[in-house]
Design a protein around this motif. Structure first.
Motif, PDB file in Angstrom:
ATOM      1  N   LEU A   1       0.832  -1.204   0.000  1.00  0.00           N
ATOM      2  CA  LEU A   1       0.000   0.000   0.000  1.00  0.00           C
ATOM      3  C   LEU A   1       0.863   1.248   0.000  1.00  0.00           C
ATOM      4  CD1 LEU A   1      -2.790   1.318   0.107  1.00  0.00           C
ATOM      5  CD2 LEU A   1      -2.705   1.098   2.618  1.00  0.00           C
ATOM      6  N   ALA A   2       1.908   1.250   0.801  1.00  0.00           N
ATOM      7  CA  ALA A   2       2.819   2.395   0.816  1.00  0.00           C
ATOM      8  C   ALA A   2       3.481   2.575  -0.545  1.00  0.00           C
ATOM      9  CB  ALA A   2       3.874   2.213   1.898  1.00  0.00           C
ATOM     10  N   MET A   3       3.955   1.488  -1.134  1.00  0.00           N
ATOM     11  CA  MET A   3       4.646   1.534  -2.420  1.00  0.00           C
ATOM     12  C   MET A   3       3.775   2.136  -3.516  1.00  0.00           C
ATOM     13  SD  MET A   3       6.147  -1.681  -4.631  1.00  0.00           S
ATOM     14  CE  MET A   3       7.160  -2.326  -3.313  1.00  0.00           C
ATOM     15  N   GLN A   4       2.486   1.922  -3.442  1.00  0.00           N
ATOM     16  CA  GLN A   4       1.580   2.380  -4.498  1.00  0.00           C
ATOM     17  C   GLN A   4       1.266   3.872  -4.439  1.00  0.00           C
ATOM     18  OE1 GLN A   4      -1.502  -0.525  -3.549  1.00  0.00           O
ATOM     19  NE2 GLN A   4      -1.249  -1.470  -5.561  1.00  0.00           N
ATOM     20  N   GLN A   5       1.609   4.534  -3.348  1.00  0.00           N
ATOM     21  CA  GLN A   5       1.260   5.947  -3.228  1.00  0.00           C
ATOM     22  C   GLN A   5       2.080   6.793  -4.207  1.00  0.00           C
ATOM     23  OE1 GLN A   5      -1.468   6.499  -1.384  1.00  0.00           O
ATOM     24  NE2 GLN A   5      -1.259   4.264  -1.178  1.00  0.00           N
ATOM     25  N   PRO A   6       1.475   7.810  -4.822  1.00  0.00           N
ATOM     26  CA  PRO A   6       2.196   8.589  -5.840  1.00  0.00           C
ATOM     27  C   PRO A   6       3.421   9.312  -5.297  1.00  0.00           C
ATOM     28  CG  PRO A   6       0.095   9.620  -5.275  1.00  0.00           C
ATOM     29  CD  PRO A   6       0.087   8.251  -4.655  1.00  0.00           C
ATOM     30  N   TRP A   7       3.447   9.587  -3.992  1.00  0.00           N
ATOM     31  CA  TRP A   7       4.574  10.300  -3.373  1.00  0.00           C
ATOM     32  C   TRP A   7       5.618   9.353  -2.798  1.00  0.00           C
ATOM     33  CZ3 TRP A   7       3.718   8.117   1.240  1.00  0.00           C
ATOM     34  CH2 TRP A   7       2.406   7.984   1.703  1.00  0.00           C
ATOM     35  N   CYS A   8       5.430   8.065  -2.997  1.00  0.00           N
ATOM     36  CA  CYS A   8       6.350   7.081  -2.415  1.00  0.00           C
ATOM     37  C   CYS A   8       7.288   6.533  -3.482  1.00  0.00           C
ATOM     38  CB  CYS A   8       5.577   5.935  -1.759  1.00  0.00           C
ATOM     39  SG  CYS A   8       6.636   4.835  -0.787  1.00  0.00           S
ATOM     40  N   SER A   9       8.583   6.767  -3.306  1.00  0.00           N
ATOM     41  CA  SER A   9       9.577   6.245  -4.235  1.00  0.00           C
ATOM     42  C   SER A   9      10.237   5.014  -3.619  1.00  0.00           C
ATOM     43  CB  SER A   9      10.613   7.321  -4.564  1.00  0.00           C
ATOM     44  OG  SER A   9      11.348   7.688  -3.400  1.00  0.00           O
ATOM     45  N   ILE A  10      11.281   4.521  -4.248  1.00  0.00           N
ATOM     46  CA  ILE A  10      11.907   3.268  -3.818  1.00  0.00           C
ATOM     47  C   ILE A  10      13.417   3.452  -3.713  1.00  0.00           C
ATOM     48  CG2 ILE A  10      12.323   0.850  -4.447  1.00  0.00           C
ATOM     49  CD1 ILE A  10       9.532   1.032  -5.909  1.00  0.00           C
ATOM     50  N   GLY A  11      13.969   2.988  -2.612  1.00  0.00           N
ATOM     51  CA  GLY A  11      15.413   2.970  -2.394  1.00  0.00           C
ATOM     52  C   GLY A  11      15.796   1.633  -1.791  1.00  0.00           C
TER      53      GLY A  11
ATOM     54  N   GLY B   1      30.149 -11.305   5.212  1.00  0.00           N
ATOM     55  CA  GLY B   1      28.950 -11.322   6.021  1.00  0.00           C
ATOM     56  C   GLY B   1      27.833 -12.115   5.368  1.00  0.00           C
ATOM     57  N   ASN B   2      26.628 -11.836   5.824  1.00  0.00           N
ATOM     58  CA  ASN B   2      25.427 -12.448   5.248  1.00  0.00           C
ATOM     59  C   ASN B   2      24.417 -11.321   5.025  1.00  0.00           C
ATOM     60  OD1 ASN B   2      24.059 -15.247   4.774  1.00  0.00           O
ATOM     61  ND2 ASN B   2      22.523 -14.033   5.827  1.00  0.00           N
ATOM     62  N   PRO B   3      24.712 -10.430   4.081  1.00  0.00           N
ATOM     63  CA  PRO B   3      23.935  -9.186   3.971  1.00  0.00           C
ATOM     64  C   PRO B   3      22.499  -9.406   3.517  1.00  0.00           C
ATOM     65  CG  PRO B   3      25.449  -9.407   2.126  1.00  0.00           C
ATOM     66  CD  PRO B   3      25.786 -10.515   3.075  1.00  0.00           C
ATOM     67  N   HIS B   4      21.693  -8.425   3.794  1.00  0.00           N
ATOM     68  CA  HIS B   4      20.286  -8.410   3.368  1.00  0.00           C
ATOM     69  C   HIS B   4      20.224  -8.489   1.837  1.00  0.00           C
ATOM     70  CE1 HIS B   4      16.167  -7.000   2.883  1.00  0.00           C
ATOM     71  NE2 HIS B   4      15.996  -6.924   4.199  1.00  0.00           N
ATOM     72  N   PRO B   5      19.280  -9.248   1.285  1.00  0.00           N
ATOM     73  CA  PRO B   5      19.200  -9.360  -0.188  1.00  0.00           C
ATOM     74  C   PRO B   5      18.939  -8.038  -0.899  1.00  0.00           C
ATOM     75  CG  PRO B   5      17.308 -10.409   0.870  1.00  0.00           C
ATOM     76  CD  PRO B   5      18.308 -10.127   1.948  1.00  0.00           C
ATOM     77  N   ARG B   6      18.459  -7.030  -0.185  1.00  0.00           N
ATOM     78  CA  ARG B   6      18.224  -5.735  -0.835  1.00  0.00           C
ATOM     79  C   ARG B   6      19.514  -5.127  -1.376  1.00  0.00           C
ATOM     80  NH1 ARG B   6      16.587  -3.021   4.909  1.00  0.00           N
ATOM     81  NH2 ARG B   6      18.666  -2.570   5.705  1.00  0.00           N
ATOM     82  N   ASN B   7      20.670  -5.544  -0.830  1.00  0.00           N
ATOM     83  CA  ASN B   7      21.945  -5.059  -1.350  1.00  0.00           C
ATOM     84  C   ASN B   7      22.178  -5.484  -2.798  1.00  0.00           C
ATOM     85  OD1 ASN B   7      23.483  -3.950   1.193  1.00  0.00           O
ATOM     86  ND2 ASN B   7      22.542  -5.856   1.863  1.00  0.00           N
ATOM     87  N   PHE B   8      21.538  -6.563  -3.206  1.00  0.00           N
ATOM     88  CA  PHE B   8      21.746  -7.134  -4.541  1.00  0.00           C
ATOM     89  C   PHE B   8      20.514  -7.035  -5.438  1.00  0.00           C
ATOM     90  CE2 PHE B   8      25.092  -9.034  -2.094  1.00  0.00           C
ATOM     91  CZ  PHE B   8      26.132  -9.229  -2.986  1.00  0.00           C
ATOM     92  N   GLY B   9      19.311  -7.045  -4.863  1.00  0.00           N
ATOM     93  CA  GLY B   9      18.148  -7.298  -5.696  1.00  0.00           C
ATOM     94  C   GLY B   9      17.017  -6.305  -5.687  1.00  0.00           C
ATOM     95  N   THR B  10      17.149  -5.167  -5.001  1.00  0.00           N
ATOM     96  CA  THR B  10      16.001  -4.272  -4.798  1.00  0.00           C
ATOM     97  C   THR B  10      15.266  -3.926  -6.086  1.00  0.00           C
ATOM     98  OG1 THR B  10      16.873  -3.286  -2.774  1.00  0.00           O
ATOM     99  CG2 THR B  10      15.328  -1.953  -4.053  1.00  0.00           C
ATOM    100  N   PHE B  11      15.953  -3.388  -7.055  1.00  0.00           N
ATOM    101  CA  PHE B  11      15.274  -2.803  -8.217  1.00  0.00           C
ATOM    102  C   PHE B  11      14.824  -3.858  -9.230  1.00  0.00           C
ATOM    103  CE2 PHE B  11      17.987   0.368  -6.221  1.00  0.00           C
ATOM    104  CZ  PHE B  11      17.003   1.258  -5.818  1.00  0.00           C
ATOM    105  N   PRO B  12      15.608  -4.897  -9.494  1.00  0.00           N
ATOM    106  CA  PRO B  12      15.050  -6.001 -10.289  1.00  0.00           C
ATOM    107  C   PRO B  12      13.853  -6.663  -9.606  1.00  0.00           C
ATOM    108  CG  PRO B  12      17.436  -6.079 -10.329  1.00  0.00           C
ATOM    109  CD  PRO B  12      17.057  -5.054  -9.299  1.00  0.00           C
ATOM    110  N   ARG B  13      13.848  -6.690  -8.276  1.00  0.00           N
ATOM    111  CA  ARG B  13      12.692  -7.244  -7.561  1.00  0.00           C
ATOM    112  C   ARG B  13      11.450  -6.394  -7.814  1.00  0.00           C
ATOM    113  NH1 ARG B  13      11.341 -10.783  -3.755  1.00  0.00           N
ATOM    114  NH2 ARG B  13       9.731 -10.260  -2.201  1.00  0.00           N
ATOM    115  N   VAL B  14      11.602  -5.081  -7.795  1.00  0.00           N
ATOM    116  CA  VAL B  14      10.466  -4.212  -8.099  1.00  0.00           C
ATOM    117  C   VAL B  14       9.932  -4.502  -9.491  1.00  0.00           C
ATOM    118  CG1 VAL B  14       9.784  -1.818  -8.537  1.00  0.00           C
ATOM    119  CG2 VAL B  14      11.163  -2.370  -6.523  1.00  0.00           C
ATOM    120  N   LEU B  15      10.836  -4.567 -10.471  1.00  0.00           N
ATOM    121  CA  LEU B  15      10.423  -4.737 -11.866  1.00  0.00           C
ATOM    122  C   LEU B  15       9.931  -6.146 -12.167  1.00  0.00           C
ATOM    123  CD1 LEU B  15      13.418  -2.786 -13.439  1.00  0.00           C
ATOM    124  CD2 LEU B  15      11.065  -1.968 -13.223  1.00  0.00           C
ATOM    125  N   GLY B  16      10.505  -7.149 -11.495  1.00  0.00           N
ATOM    126  CA  GLY B  16      10.136  -8.520 -11.774  1.00  0.00           C
ATOM    127  C   GLY B  16       8.979  -9.024 -10.935  1.00  0.00           C
TER     128      GLY B  16
END
Length: 560
Positions: A425-435, A450-465
């Motif tokens: 719901l937050a993501m869909q708001q017109p004023w909400c961007s993605i980082g 380490g064992n980093p969070h997957p967002r370090n590698f996959g955030t934007f392809p995850r949005v698109l896919g």
């Protein structure tokens, strides 16, 4: 040679008009043309088919680009041509000096990293001290944010770099690890440091309000500091004081700072991170919409995951952090302080966001992600291992304290603390961007750690896919807007975030049918599918999925 005159005898000739013969149009010359793609230009407008021509570091033509002298042509038939991703929330500061290739970001399509959330690369003055980093065989030293920008330019990076000035740095330069209230003189010193950073190109002031030193600042303090930001046309970006039971009050505070100081506000990774309040994102959205309706420029960003990265030390109440890590460790070893800590952790403290209660006291929802002896294990497994053979078994909180002491006070950890429906719901708001809230790691070499969070590698392809193609939460054009032009507009980056003639040539080419993230919580070191080309300032950095070793990125100083 004789000419036949049509003039009457005796007529005077005052001049002879010669009609010019039109010259042939010059043949256009381009360094690179991306042809036949479906252009999603970043504005939110529908895609259109066309070409993108690049000369030097700029896009010079789009649409039907005529044939000319072209050094290289990329055929984008069947794929998407979009602006390069502007990651509005990144933590790659030192990693970009260590290895400027920015592998895990470039391979997501990121062309610009926005740094600084509470801590920032500068200033490093007074009690905080100069920053020294040895990287790529050289030593870089700086005391100001501008000095860090200079270091990035000298070292070279594959991505562009912009930054906020972080309140943590400003506060600690003046106050050190003390929890005392600043005097009027000390507060003026803080304002001076912010002014210096803004003049050196900071995007605005960022705060991390959950823990000291950011948590020591009052709302009035933030308003006063933001008067400096306003003079420079900057932004106030805030990881708000609470994302749990006090999330509404925390968001109201961020709105109040913007409203009173007259500055734009961006709420960092908006979420409801306490299971007791899951399902109430609609009320958070209503709160922000109401502020916008009365003229407050408040927006937000999210990352597309329901787990966040923090530290086991965040479970330790704020009072125990006074004086720095050494003092905290001493308190963790003291039996009397342990008793107080246990009471505060289990019962909570008014106004403090408690990661332990946010996940319902469920140790299985805490995954150790940093370097050390426990990476990749959930805390319930750590507690079980530490308790084996001990009768009676130890209090799990004692195990937590022991682990923090053993690891020097820092154990990076992924907490499963918010809800998918709320995040969508937050993501869909017109004023909400993605980082991403991530850093530029790699799948091999020193930056595989380490064992980093997957967002370090996959955030934007995850949005698109996932959120565009598979679930339809976002339309393609709006998703691209949320990762490009919306972020550029928020932070005031000129001529970036859109595909248009005259803009800088930061370009992403991806396959909408195959783009997807591959990184997971237990196997994070994986690059994505479907990201084919990434162009930064006119140079190809990712070529058919292969990094070219190019480092054309620049420090982007606001107003410069």
């Amino acid at each position: 040679m004789k000419f036949l005159s049509l003039l009457a005898p005796g007529a005077l000739v005052f001049g002879l008009m010669v009609l010019p013969v039109p010259a042939a149009d010059p043949v256009p010359e381009y360094d690179l043309v991306v042809r036949n793609g479906r252009i999603v230009d970043g504005t939110g407008n529908p895609w259109f088919r066309g070409d993108v021509a690049i000369s030097g570091d700029r896009i010079v033509a789009i649409g039907r680009v005529p044939d000319g002298k072209v050094k290289r042509t990329i055929d984008a038939k069947g794929v998407i041509v979009a602006p390069g991703v502007i990651d509005i929330h990144s933590h790659s500061d030192d990693l970009l000096l260590e290895d400027g290739h920015a592998q895990s970001k470039i391979r997501q399509g990121v062309t610009t990293e926005v740094l600084g959330e509470g801590p920032s690369a500068g200033p490093r003055k007074g009690q905080l001290g100069a920053r020294k980093v040895t990287a790529r065989g050289k030593e870089y030293t700086w005391t100001t944010l501008g000095g860090y920008f200079d270091a990035i330019d000298a070292a070279g990076a594959s991505v562009n770099v912009a930054s906020y000035v972080g309140l943590d740095n400003v506060w600690e330069c003046v106050m050190g690890k003390s929890f005392a209230r600043p005097t009027a003189k000390q507060f003026d010193e803080m304002k001076g440091l912010i002014d210096e950073a803004m003049r050196e190109g900071a995007l605005g002031l960022s705060t991390y309000m959950m823990m000291p030193p950011g948590a020591l600042a009052t709302t009035d303090d933030l308003v006063e500091l933001c008067t400096v930001v306003k003079r420079h046309g900057g932004l106030y970006a805030s990881h708000v004081r609470s994302e749990g039971l006090d999330v509404f009050a925390a968001i109201k505070e961020a709105i109040a700072v913007g409203e009173r100081a007259g500055v734009p506000v961006d709420i960092i990774h908006l979420k409801i991170a306490d299971e007791k309040l899951w399902g109430q994102m609609k009320d958070v959205v209503a709160l922000i919409d109401a502020a916008r309706a009365r003229g407050v420029d408040v927006q937000a960003n999210v990352y597309p995951y329901t787990r966040g990265n923090n530290n086991l030390s965040s479970i330790i109440p704020p009072w125990a952090h006074e004086g720095g890590t050494g003092k905290m460790l001493a308190r963790l070893k003291d039996p009397k302080d342990r008793a107080r800590l246990k009471g505060d952790i289990t019962k909570g403290i008014d106004g403090w966001y408690n990661h332990y209660t946010a996940v319902g006291g469920d140790w299985s929802r805490m995954l150790v992600s940093g370097r050390g002896g426990y990476e990749g294990l959930t805390m319930d497994r750590v507690i079980a291992a530490k308790s084996k053979g001990r009768t009676p078994p130890p209090d799990p909180l004692d195990v937590l304290f022991d682990v923090l002491v053993e690891e020097g006070g820092s154990v990076p950890t992924v907490f499963a603390h918010h809800d998918e429906k709320d995040m969508n719901l937050a993501m869909q708001q017109p004023w909400c961007s993605i980082g991403s809230d991530g850093s530029a790691y790699a799948t091999e070499g020193p930056l595989k750690r380490g064992n980093p969070h997957p967002r370090n590698f996959g955030t934007f392809p995850r949005v698109l896919g996932v959120y565009v193609r598979e679930r339809g939460v976002l339309k393609l054009e709006d998703a691209v807007r949320k990762i490009t032009s919306l972020n550029a507009a928020k932070v005031g980056l000129r001529d970036r975030g859109t595909v248009r003639a005259g803009a800088f040539a930061d370009v992403l080419v991806f396959d909408p049918a195959t783009v997807i993230d591959k990184s997971t919580y237990t196997a994070p070191f994986a690059y994505n599918d479907g990201i084919e080309y990434v162009i930064v300032n006119g140079q190809v950095v990712l070529d058919r999925g292969k990094h070219t070793d190019a480092v054309p990125g620049r420090a982007l100083r606001k107003g410069k």
